[in-house]
Motif scaffolding. Structure first.
Motif, mmCIF file in Angstrom:
data_model
loop_
_atom_site.group_PDB
_atom_site.id
_atom_site.type_symbol
_atom_site.label_atom_id
_atom_site.label_comp_id
_atom_site.label_asym_id
_atom_site.label_seq_id
_atom_site.Cartn_x
_atom_site.Cartn_y
_atom_site.Cartn_z
ATOM 1 N N ILE A 4 5.826 -6.974 5.037
ATOM 2 C CA ILE A 4 4.394 -6.674 5.001
ATOM 3 C C ILE A 4 3.917 -6.912 3.576
ATOM 4 O O ILE A 4 4.300 -6.199 2.650
ATOM 5 C CB ILE A 4 4.119 -5.231 5.446
ATOM 6 N N ALA A 7 -2.336 -5.477 2.990
ATOM 7 C CA ALA A 7 -3.015 -4.718 4.041
ATOM 8 C C ALA A 7 -4.415 -4.355 3.579
ATOM 9 O O ALA A 7 -4.652 -4.142 2.379
ATOM 10 C CB ALA A 7 -2.230 -3.453 4.382
ATOM 11 N N SER A 21 -4.673 -3.013 -0.309
ATOM 12 C CA SER A 21 -3.590 -2.909 -1.273
ATOM 13 C C SER A 21 -3.882 -3.836 -2.450
ATOM 14 O O SER A 21 -4.415 -4.926 -2.274
ATOM 15 C CB SER A 21 -2.257 -3.279 -0.609
ATOM 16 N N ALA A 72 -3.360 -6.920 8.279
ATOM 17 C CA ALA A 72 -2.188 -7.098 7.421
ATOM 18 C C ALA A 72 -1.772 -8.559 7.423
ATOM 19 O O ALA A 72 -1.899 -9.262 8.428
ATOM 20 C CB ALA A 72 -1.039 -6.219 7.884
ATOM 21 N N CYS A 74 1.570 -10.668 6.993
ATOM 22 C CA CYS A 74 3.011 -10.442 7.087
ATOM 23 C C CYS A 74 3.756 -11.771 7.035
ATOM 24 O O CYS A 74 3.194 -12.827 7.351
ATOM 25 C CB CYS A 74 3.361 -9.714 8.388
ATOM 26 N N PHE A 86 2.784 -0.384 11.910
ATOM 27 C CA PHE A 86 2.232 -0.138 10.572
ATOM 28 C C PHE A 86 0.708 -0.010 10.626
ATOM 29 O O PHE A 86 0.123 0.909 10.039
ATOM 30 C CB PHE A 86 2.631 -1.283 9.634
ATOM 31 N N GLN A 120 -0.020 1.738 -0.207
ATOM 32 C CA GLN A 120 1.201 1.360 -0.926
ATOM 33 C C GLN A 120 2.406 2.147 -0.415
ATOM 34 O O GLN A 120 3.502 1.590 -0.227
ATOM 35 C CB GLN A 120 1.015 1.607 -2.426
ATOM 36 N N LYS A 123 3.325 0.840 3.064
ATOM 37 C CA LYS A 123 3.943 -0.484 2.965
ATOM 38 C C LYS A 123 5.396 -0.363 2.520
ATOM 39 O O LYS A 123 6.289 -1.008 3.081
ATOM 40 C CB LYS A 123 3.165 -1.355 1.972
ATOM 41 N N TRP A 124 5.605 0.445 1.515
ATOM 42 C CA TRP A 124 6.976 0.621 1.003
ATOM 43 C C TRP A 124 7.878 1.187 2.094
ATOM 44 O O TRP A 124 9.009 0.749 2.266
ATOM 45 C CB TRP A 124 6.955 1.553 -0.201
ATOM 46 N N ASN A 127 8.607 -1.509 4.690
ATOM 47 C CA ASN A 127 9.397 -2.625 4.145
ATOM 48 C C ASN A 127 10.827 -2.231 3.829
ATOM 49 O O ASN A 127 11.713 -3.092 3.770
ATOM 50 C CB ASN A 127 8.725 -3.178 2.876
#
Length: 303
Positions: A4, A7, A21, A72, A74, A86, A120, A123-124, A127
């Motif tokens: 990702i 977003a 983001s 998003a 990706c 997500f 953030q 996303k983390w 991921n």
């Protein structure tokens, strides 16, 4: 490379970016994909609730409900189920942080840029989380996608590109996903019954007054409207309690004002206790509408 990459949260009716983001790649391919995402955001109101746009380098996924959509960018390696998991989690976090009135009144891009911190973090998480940690969540999303597959768009298609330039985009008729409200409470049922009773009283008095007015004067017309407008407002209050509606707080306030003003205008045709009863029922209904929220989450996406 993470799956990702980027977003954003946008307003559906006009594509206004509300938050996004701030860390993204600066390659030409990625910047080109972001431009396509912005074009797609302007047309979200014409698409179903979920969709994917494929490009040679990346995939764009979007999920929209009500007045808010999450989008998003990706990598091709990112499974569609993970992307939509997500996006659904992001949608719930954003709508829990900002009410529909704030979203509807936003007038500048990235009005809620501080939400980037949550983007953030999510996303983390997606991921770096192990697939086993999100197995059940991804299975639920996968089942939903099999039952209601997302619309597949090709942003490289010449016809679509010409449609964007000319302001014409194919319209998909697939319905938007339904909102699920919290269960109706006993006090909520009482407010509905009282509201329906008030609506019936207003309608009966208004129709009776109109039928027995051989010549409707300006004052009599005002009295008729003072009965019929609260009648409509009571029905709208019932609808707002039973079903989710964007800008719900604003609508509740307007209906309450209409009912209060109508009853104040009818002072003389109604005694003080009757007026207090109608206003009290309107206040109770307004409170029940505002306290009945969406269910906490459609699915647990491991966040």
């Amino acid at each position: 490379m993470p799956m990702i990459l980027f977003a954003s949260v946008v307003r559906v009716r006009d594509g206004l970016p509300l938050s996004a983001s701030t860390d993204f790649y600066h390659t030409q391919e990625f910047l080109g994909c972001r431009r396509r995402l912005k074009i797609l955001a302007l047309r979200l109101a014409q698409y179903p609730g979920r969709g994917s746009a494929e490009s040679p380098d990346f995939n764009i996924h979007f999920s929209s409900s009500g007045n808010v959509a999450c989008m998003a960018i990706c990598s091709h390696q990112c499974p569609a189920a993970m992307a939509f998991c997500f996006l659904d989690s992001l949608w719930w976090e954003f709508t829990a942080s900002y009410d529909t009135t704030c979203i509807g009144l936003a007038s500048r891009p990235y009005a809620f840029l501080e939400f980037d911190k949550i983007i953030q973090r999510m996303k983390w998480h997606f991921n770096h989380a192990n697939s086993s940690q999100m197995k059940s969540s991804l299975e639920k999303i996968q089942e939903e996608l099999e039952f209601h597959p997302p619309a597949i768009l090709s942003l490289e298609d010449t016809d679509i590109a010409n449609g964007v330039m000319n302001g014409h985009i194919p319209v998909y008729s697939e319905p938007m996903p339904n909102f699920r409200m919290e269960p109706v409470t006993a006090l909520g049922i009482l407010s509905l019954v009282l509201n329906i009773m008030c609506a019936a009283l207003n309608l009966i008095r208004g129709v009776h007054l109109a039928e027995h007015s051989l010549q409707v004067t300006q004052e009599e017309l005002g009295n008729i409207l003072a009965f019929l407008i609260p009648f409509v407002a009571c029905l709208v209050q019932c609808h707002l309690y039973l079903f989710y509606s964007p800008a719900r707080t604003l609508k509740v306030v307007l209906m309450l004002v209409f009912i209060c003003l109508g009853n104040v205008y009818l002072h003389g045709l109604r005694n003080l206790w009757q007026i207090l009863f109608h206003v009290g029922v309107a206040l109770l209904s307004s409170h029940q509408i505002l306290t009945r929220q969406l269910q906490e989450k459609r699915s647990d996406c491991g966040v």
